[in-house]
Design an enzyme around this catalytic site. Structure first.
Site: not given
Ligand code: NAP
Ligand code: F7E
Length: 339
Positions: A12, A131, A133, A154
């Site tokens: 990821g 998160s 969230e 989630y």
């Molecule tokens: P991401 O790009 O969506 O990557 C998710 C990773 O999880 C991928 O490597 C995916 O594998 C793996 N995965 C999904 N289902 C799985 C399963 N059943 N078993 C093992 N691995 C699995 O997410 P990210 O943005 O890097 O986020 C990393 C972590 O931080 C996540 O837990 C996310 O919820 C959390 N987080 C992210 C954000 C953010 O803004 N990015 C903020 C807060 C928390 P594949 O490549 O095979 O799909």
């Molecule tokens: O949405 C709005 C949507 O999907 C941000 C994940 O990494 O961050 C992420 O979750 C906002 C929301 O991220 C579209 O409704 C409008 O209000 O980019 P997002 P998220 O939901 O904040 C948190 C911290 C995590 O932990 C999660 O794993 O944008 N929005 N229009 C849209 N969002 C999407 N995806 N697509 C649209 O077309």
């Protein structure tokens, strides 16, 4: 002694940056990858090493967070010093469509990891990817003392993982920490998250490859930071003397509309001429306003984000322009089915 880390979610966005960081620091890095019929390792291909090389330090192992026996077997085999549990079903809207899977992977998956650690009897430092969230619509600014109000399957699943991580720390003395990370983005962000969806579209519209961008709620506000800064914060959490829970955030909040405005203007376009709202991208419930307070991380870990909103938008638009010019971008997210 060089350390060994085990990363779930290495394919990821965050997993790929974290693997880079740990390799530079001299770690041997084991990564959990899912067996797929197509390759899912694009983000870490530049890190590949020949397994025949005796100094081979990036080791990929098949597994899945739904498979407890495999996780326990891997932890016994790898004997990691640090575990970063980043694997998850990460899309909030998809969690309304697949709530049971999201709970199994994001909540029970974390429990499977913690149980594997506990049963191994080893001294392991464990990071749980929590998160912002989990705060839902709790008043901003949100910090470690803010009461959680999860507003999606989630968020509820991540909250379960948060509490069991804390519980295993307190009940069994495991060095287990929760990072409560606000949104963090990069050119490696998945194409169905709103920032990347926008920056890819900006590049393609600028080059005449796409006409419209369909989005959902434009008024939602997020605290958007830069993923490489945030993975450095994860590492710092596992180096601290005592385990604890930390918010990582920039402290600034901007709307999806502001993101569009800035991203389109970076290439001399007006977003109003290209962006349309569509019901398809609305959620049954959304989180309106997130803005984090990362004072504890700054004070205890010395962590501070280097990249803020304007710079982030520039980095992402510029990277997508290069990709689109080289024809390397994937057009599927524009169909409106995904994202
Ligand atoms: P991401 O790009 O969506 O990557 C998710 C990773 O999880 C991928 O490597 C995916 O594998 C793996 N995965 C999904 N289902 C799985 C399963 N059943 N078993 C093992 N691995 C699995 O997410 P990210 O943005 O890097 O986020 C990393 C972590 O931080 C996540 O837990 C996310 O919820 C959390 N987080 C992210 C954000 C953010 O803004 N990015 C903020 C807060 C928390 P594949 O490549 O095979 O799909
Ligand atoms: O949405 C709005 C949507 O999907 C941000 C994940 O990494 O961050 C992420 O979750 C906002 C929301 O991220 C579209 O409704 C409008 O209000 O980019 P997002 P998220 O939901 O904040 C948190 C911290 C995590 O932990 C999660 O794993 O944008 N929005 N229009 C849209 N969002 C999407 N995806 N697509 C649209 O077309």
């Amino acid at each position: 002694m060089p350390k060994t880390a085990f990363i779930t979610g290495i394919t990821g966005q965050d997993g790929s940056y974290l693997a880079e960081l740990l390799l530079v620091k001299g770690y041997t890095v084991y990564g959990l990858i899912r067996r797929c019929s197509t390759f899912n390792t694009d983000r870490i291909e530049h890190l590949y090493q020949d397994p025949h090389d005796p100094n081979y330090r990036l080791r990929l192992m098949y597994g899945d967070l739904s498979d407890a026996s495999r996780l326990a077997g891997l932890i016994a085999q790898i004997k990691p010093d640090e575990i970063y549990n980043l694997g998850a079903q990460t899309h909030v809207k998809v969690s309304f469509e697949q709530p049971v899977l999201t709970g199994d992977v994001d909540a029970i998956g974390a429990m499977r990891m913690l149980e594997a650690v506990r049963q191994s009897g080893r001294k392991v430092r464990y990071y749980q990817a929590g998160s912002s969230e989990m705060f839902g619509n709790a008043p901003a600014p949100q910090n470690e003392e803010t009461a959680f109000e999860p507003a999606s399957p989630y968020a509820a699943a991540k909250l379960y993982a948060h509490w069991v991580t804390k519980n295993y720390r307190e009940a069994y003395g495991i060095y287990a920490v929760n990072g409560i990370l606000f949104n963090h983005e990069s050119p490696r962000r998945g194409a169905t998250f709103v920032t990347r969806k926008i920056t890819r579209a900006v590049a393609r519209i600028k080059l005449g490859k796409q006409k419209k961008l369909f989005l959902g709620n434009l008024e939602a506000k997020r605290d958007w930071g830069y993923a490489p800064d945030f993975v450095e914060g994860m590492w710092r959490m596992l180096q601290a003397r005592e385990p604890g829970d930390y918010v990582l955030a920039t402290g600034e909040s901007h709307s999806v509309r502001e993101f569009c405005e800035l991203a389109f203007s970076r290439v001399g376009l007006n977003y109003k001429k290209h962006v349309e709202q569509s019901e398809r991208h609305m959620r049954p419930m959304d989180v309106d306003y997130l803005r984090g307070d990362a004072s504890r991380a700054r004070k205890v870990l010395g962590w501070k984000p280097k990249v803020k909103f304007e710079k982030l938008v520039e980095i992402m638009v510029d990277a997508d322009l290069v990709m689109a010019k080289e024809g390397r971008e994937d057009f599927r997210a524009d169909s409106g089915i995904f994202g």
